[in-house]
Design a protein around this motif. Structure first.
Motif, PDB file in Angstrom:
ATOM      1  N   TRP A  60     -40.690  29.865 -49.566  1.00  0.00           N
ATOM      2  CA  TRP A  60     -39.875  29.077 -48.625  1.00  0.00           C
ATOM      3  C   TRP A  60     -40.034  27.584 -48.852  1.00  0.00           C
ATOM      4  CZ3 TRP A  60     -40.867  26.214 -43.886  1.00  0.00           C
ATOM      5  CH2 TRP A  60     -39.710  26.013 -43.112  1.00  0.00           C
ATOM      6  N   LEU A  61     -38.904  26.908 -49.052  1.00  0.00           N
ATOM      7  CA  LEU A  61     -38.823  25.466 -49.243  1.00  0.00           C
ATOM      8  C   LEU A  61     -39.708  24.976 -50.394  1.00  0.00           C
ATOM      9  CD1 LEU A  61     -38.623  23.962 -45.629  1.00  0.00           C
ATOM     10  CD2 LEU A  61     -36.772  24.434 -47.244  1.00  0.00           C
ATOM     11  N   GLN A  62     -39.833  25.810 -51.418  1.00  0.00           N
ATOM     12  CA  GLN A  62     -40.618  25.451 -52.595  1.00  0.00           C
ATOM     13  C   GLN A  62     -39.822  25.760 -53.851  1.00  0.00           C
ATOM     14  OE1 GLN A  62     -44.871  26.903 -52.128  1.00  0.00           O
ATOM     15  NE2 GLN A  62     -43.960  27.650 -50.217  1.00  0.00           N
ATOM     16  N   ASP A  63     -40.285  25.174 -54.967  1.00  0.00           N
ATOM     17  CA  ASP A  63     -39.610  25.339 -56.251  1.00  0.00           C
ATOM     18  C   ASP A  63     -40.561  26.031 -57.218  1.00  0.00           C
ATOM     19  OD1 ASP A  63     -38.245  25.139 -58.627  1.00  0.00           O
ATOM     20  OD2 ASP A  63     -37.532  23.098 -58.254  1.00  0.00           O
ATOM     21  N   PRO A  64     -40.378  27.327 -57.483  1.00  0.00           N
ATOM     22  CA  PRO A  64     -41.295  28.053 -58.371  1.00  0.00           C
ATOM     23  C   PRO A  64     -41.258  27.543 -59.805  1.00  0.00           C
ATOM     24  CG  PRO A  64     -39.382  29.404 -57.840  1.00  0.00           C
ATOM     25  CD  PRO A  64     -39.309  28.194 -56.968  1.00  0.00           C
ATOM     26  N   ARG A  65     -40.229  26.781 -60.182  1.00  0.00           N
ATOM     27  CA  ARG A  65     -40.150  26.245 -61.544  1.00  0.00           C
ATOM     28  C   ARG A  65     -41.262  25.247 -61.833  1.00  0.00           C
ATOM     29  NH1 ARG A  65     -33.914  24.446 -61.048  1.00  0.00           N
ATOM     30  NH2 ARG A  65     -34.832  23.616 -59.124  1.00  0.00           N
ATOM     31  N   LEU A  66     -41.883  24.696 -60.774  1.00  0.00           N
ATOM     32  CA  LEU A  66     -42.940  23.707 -60.982  1.00  0.00           C
ATOM     33  C   LEU A  66     -44.176  24.305 -61.634  1.00  0.00           C
ATOM     34  CD1 LEU A  66     -42.791  21.600 -57.678  1.00  0.00           C
ATOM     35  CD2 LEU A  66     -41.440  21.401 -59.773  1.00  0.00           C
ATOM     36  N   ALA A  67     -44.346  25.618 -61.543  1.00  0.00           N
ATOM     37  CA  ALA A  67     -45.488  26.256 -62.192  1.00  0.00           C
ATOM     38  C   ALA A  67     -45.459  26.015 -63.694  1.00  0.00           C
ATOM     39  CB  ALA A  67     -45.490  27.750 -61.882  1.00  0.00           C
ATOM     40  N   VAL A  68     -44.262  25.837 -64.259  1.00  0.00           N
ATOM     41  CA  VAL A  68     -44.113  25.573 -65.694  1.00  0.00           C
ATOM     42  C   VAL A  68     -43.838  24.099 -65.953  1.00  0.00           C
ATOM     43  CG1 VAL A  68     -42.707  26.093 -67.733  1.00  0.00           C
ATOM     44  CG2 VAL A  68     -43.293  27.910 -66.114  1.00  0.00           C
ATOM     45  N   GLU A  69     -43.025  23.479 -65.109  1.00  0.00           N
ATOM     46  CA  GLU A  69     -42.583  22.104 -65.360  1.00  0.00           C
ATOM     47  C   GLU A  69     -43.638  21.060 -65.028  1.00  0.00           C
ATOM     48  OE1 GLU A  69     -37.862  23.097 -64.446  1.00  0.00           O
ATOM     49  OE2 GLU A  69     -39.025  21.831 -63.088  1.00  0.00           O
ATOM     50  N   CYS A  70     -44.599  21.393 -64.175  1.00  0.00           N
ATOM     51  CA  CYS A  70     -45.707  20.483 -63.859  1.00  0.00           C
ATOM     52  C   CYS A  70     -46.986  21.063 -64.461  1.00  0.00           C
ATOM     53  CB  CYS A  70     -45.878  20.314 -62.354  1.00  0.00           C
ATOM     54  SG  CYS A  70     -44.523  19.451 -61.553  1.00  0.00           S
ATOM     55  N   THR A  71     -47.468  20.472 -65.533  1.00  0.00           N
ATOM     56  CA  THR A  71     -48.666  20.988 -66.186  1.00  0.00           C
ATOM     57  C   THR A  71     -49.932  20.605 -65.440  1.00  0.00           C
ATOM     58  OG1 THR A  71     -48.735  19.026 -67.617  1.00  0.00           O
ATOM     59  CG2 THR A  71     -47.568  20.980 -68.446  1.00  0.00           C
ATOM     60  N   GLU A  72     -49.841  19.635 -64.559  1.00  0.00           N
ATOM     61  CA  GLU A  72     -50.986  19.213 -63.749  1.00  0.00           C
ATOM     62  C   GLU A  72     -50.676  19.455 -62.280  1.00  0.00           C
ATOM     63  OE1 GLU A  72     -51.654  15.160 -64.630  1.00  0.00           O
ATOM     64  OE2 GLU A  72     -52.408  15.514 -66.663  1.00  0.00           O
ATOM     65  N   SER A  73     -51.709  19.691 -61.491  1.00  0.00           N
ATOM     66  CA  SER A  73     -51.526  19.878 -60.058  1.00  0.00           C
ATOM     67  C   SER A  73     -51.764  18.562 -59.320  1.00  0.00           C
ATOM     68  CB  SER A  73     -52.483  20.953 -59.533  1.00  0.00           C
ATOM     69  OG  SER A  73     -53.813  20.486 -59.585  1.00  0.00           O
ATOM     70  N   SER A  74     -51.326  18.509 -58.072  1.00  0.00           N
ATOM     71  CA  SER A  74     -51.514  17.310 -57.246  1.00  0.00           C
ATOM     72  C   SER A  74     -52.752  17.412 -56.372  1.00  0.00           C
ATOM     73  CB  SER A  74     -50.285  17.093 -56.359  1.00  0.00           C
ATOM     74  OG  SER A  74     -49.098  17.117 -57.114  1.00  0.00           O
ATOM     75  N   GLY A  75     -53.162  18.643 -56.040  1.00  0.00           N
ATOM     76  CA  GLY A  75     -54.334  18.840 -55.203  1.00  0.00           C
ATOM     77  C   GLY A  75     -53.978  18.941 -53.734  1.00  0.00           C
ATOM     78  N   VAL A  76     -54.842  19.638 -52.983  1.00  0.00           N
ATOM     79  CA  VAL A  76     -54.558  19.813 -51.553  1.00  0.00           C
ATOM     80  C   VAL A  76     -54.764  18.534 -50.767  1.00  0.00           C
ATOM     81  CG1 VAL A  76     -55.010  22.280 -51.538  1.00  0.00           C
ATOM     82  CG2 VAL A  76     -56.897  20.693 -51.153  1.00  0.00           C
ATOM     83  N   ASN A  77     -55.599  17.611 -51.263  1.00  0.00           N
ATOM     84  CA  ASN A  77     -55.748  16.340 -50.551  1.00  0.00           C
ATOM     85  C   ASN A  77     -54.458  15.529 -50.596  1.00  0.00           C
ATOM     86  OD1 ASN A  77     -58.360  16.872 -49.808  1.00  0.00           O
ATOM     87  ND2 ASN A  77     -59.303  15.665 -51.430  1.00  0.00           N
TER      88      ASN A  77
END
Length: 520
Positions: A111-128
């Motif tokens: 919901w309200l998310q983009d599953p393509r980011l799992a491939v398109e973003c090689t780095e995470s932003s973190g929960v903070n």
């Protein structure tokens, strides 16, 4: 976690009604007549969630369309039934249940998310980064101390609220890089409500609040075109322009400029990581029926012609709600005509007071700048706003005049204190130390109490051509508050001859009659 079924929305029940502290979307819609209000401590999250609830309310009631012009009547009939239609709730929940999983779910469309980011973003932003009340990276602490090396994973229920906040109040600037056509881009645009203050009609139950908060759609709006993002079969192209909403549901839910993807723990109870990046490279239309919009003509440097600039009234942590009440009025004092800014009240109040005049105004926002988040802003009028109806034009003018009087003597007080300091020290008028903040801290809370006390006594039946306002008495009351605050603030300066002369000379500014202010 399915957001229709699992409890995640804190609520406050009406006296004599009982239930759990939190509800899922299905139970909230079914029992909104028993709920007094949402009980969310984060003002920006409540503002965002209300817009989602407006869209769901419109869908389950059929108030997302108005083909025959009977929208007002149909909404009034629902209020008489004292509940949202159960059949409408069941039909919508069963039809879209698979799209309301917080994590992947059966369709791969969280919901309200983009599953393509799992491939398109090689780095995470973190929960903070996800939890906007925490510092991340090298930023200063705000509400608490946390480290990126040892983040505290928020619960799934908490993460939903911050997911909503990012979609509506997300900041512009550097973000986690997202790959697009072989290029890695890490620059986001600000969210549609960033730095703004929104105004929502609030009734004696959540049912009234949701119905009053709906915006009447144009007769040509059709629900198969006015889509919420979870109702689309295909996800939008980040390389293209953002979708242009064609109706209320789109404006409520489909104006985000950020894309997110949450990562749960093994049990799905907590969020352990997040990817937060940009959603679109091209600018899109921004409009919102809960903002006070101002329009003014400005001449840019090097250009001959003036252009109209439109902006929403910003959220300010140190500014009380009553000082913005003039922006809700459709009938303004004649003396306001000389101002350079044309004020457009929130569109929602065009129809809200037609449902019931026993409404108050809830102001919700986020005081932000380009570099940091400053403070959540929340306020509630202590009196009903039946004065906003067109039937009481004289009373609306009286409200505007009452507000202007309170503002005038507050501004006079600031000028007088600053002048006294300059005469005493010969220093920079912009460097008055603690004197001006002390004077304002004494005046504005007292002026707010005076404003609402006189607001309660204004005409509510339309018989008084002055709207029930005694101008002279109101002026004397605000002047008295300014004089008291001035005397208490400048008292330490009067211990010397030089200081006493400075205080006496500057005191006359309290009586200053201000010309019509040219809005900046």
């Amino acid at each position: 976690m399915n957001l229709f079924d699992e409890p995640w929305i804190p609520v406050r029940w009406l006296p004599g009604r009982d239930g759990p502290d939190s509800l899922g979307l299905r139970n909230l819609l079914e029992r909104c007549q028993d709920i007094e209000a949402l009980d969310i401590p984060l003002a920006a999250a409540q503002s965002a969630l209300l817009r989602v609830l407006y869209a769901l309310t419109a869908r389950v009631t059929g108030l997302d369309e108005d083909p025959d012009g009977g929208w007002m009547r149909r909404r009034a009939d629902i209020l008489k039934d004292r509940a949202l239609p159960p059949n409408g709730i069941e039909k919508y929940v069963s039809g879209w249940h698979e799209r309301f999983f917080l994590f992947d779910g059966a369709t791969g469309r969280p919901w309200l998310q983009d599953p393509r980011l799992a491939v398109e973003c090689t780095e995470s932003s973190g929960v903070n980064k996800l939890v906007m009340t925490r510092p991340s990276g090298n930023n200063h602490s705000w509400f608490g101390h946390t480290r990126d090396s040892a983040p505290d994973a928020p619960s799934a229920a908490t993460a939903v609220l911050y997911l909503l906040m990012w979609h509506y109040y997300g900041a512009s600037g550097k973000c986690t890089a997202r790959a697009l056509h072989g290029e890695r881009i890490s620059e986001a645009k600000y969210g549609p409500l960033c730095r703004s203050l929104s105004y929502h009609p609030e009734g004696d139950s959540l049912l009234v609040t949701l119905l009053a908060g709906l915006v009447r759609p144009n007769t040509e709006v059709r629900r198969e075109e006015d889509l919420c993002p979870w109702e689309r079969d295909e996800q939008t192209d980040p390389a293209g322009a953002p979708p242009v909403p064609v109706g209320p549901c789109g404006w409520w839910t489909d104006t985000s400029r950020h894309a997110l993807l949450l990562q749960p723990d093994a049990r799905g109870a907590r969020v352990t990581d997040a990817r937060i990046t940009w959603a679109y490279r091209l600018p899109g239309a921004v409009d919102d029926p809960y903002l006070i919009w101002g329009r003014k003509l400005v001449r840019k440097k090097g250009e001959e012609a003036e252009v109209e600039v439109r902006s929403a009234r910003p959220a300010k942590a140190n500014r009380a709600l009553w000082r913005d009440l003039d922006g809700l009025l459709r009938h303004r004092p004649p003396e306001a005509e000389g101002e350079t800014t044309t004020v457009q009240p929130p569109k929602v109040f065009d129809t809200a007071v037609e449902l019931t005049d026993q409404l108050r105004v809830r102001a919700l926002g986020f005081d932000q700048d380009k570099a940091k988040n400053i403070q959540f802003v929340s306020g509630l009028t202590p009196a009903t706003v039946g004065h906003l109806t067109d039937r009481l034009a004289d009373t609306q003018v009286a409200v505007g005049r009452l507000r202007r009087l309170g503002e005038r003597y507050g501004e006079n007080l600031t000028e007088a204190v600053r002048k006294a300091w300059v005469l005493y020290t010969g220093g920079d008028p912009e460097r008055t130390g603690k004197l001006v903040p002390q004077a304002e801290a004494l005046y504005w809370p007292a002026a707010e109490r005076e404003f609402w006390a006189r607001f309660d006594r204004l005409d509510r039946i339309g018989d008084d051509p002055d709207g029930g306002l005694d101008i002279r008495a109101a002026r004397d009351a605000f002047l008295r508050l300014a004089r008291d605050a001035y005397a208490r603030t400048t008292d330490p300066l009067t211990r010397t001859v030089r200081g006493n002369q400075a205080v006496h000379e500057a005191r006359g500014l309290l009586w200053m009659t201000r010309p019509v202010r040219k809005n900046k």
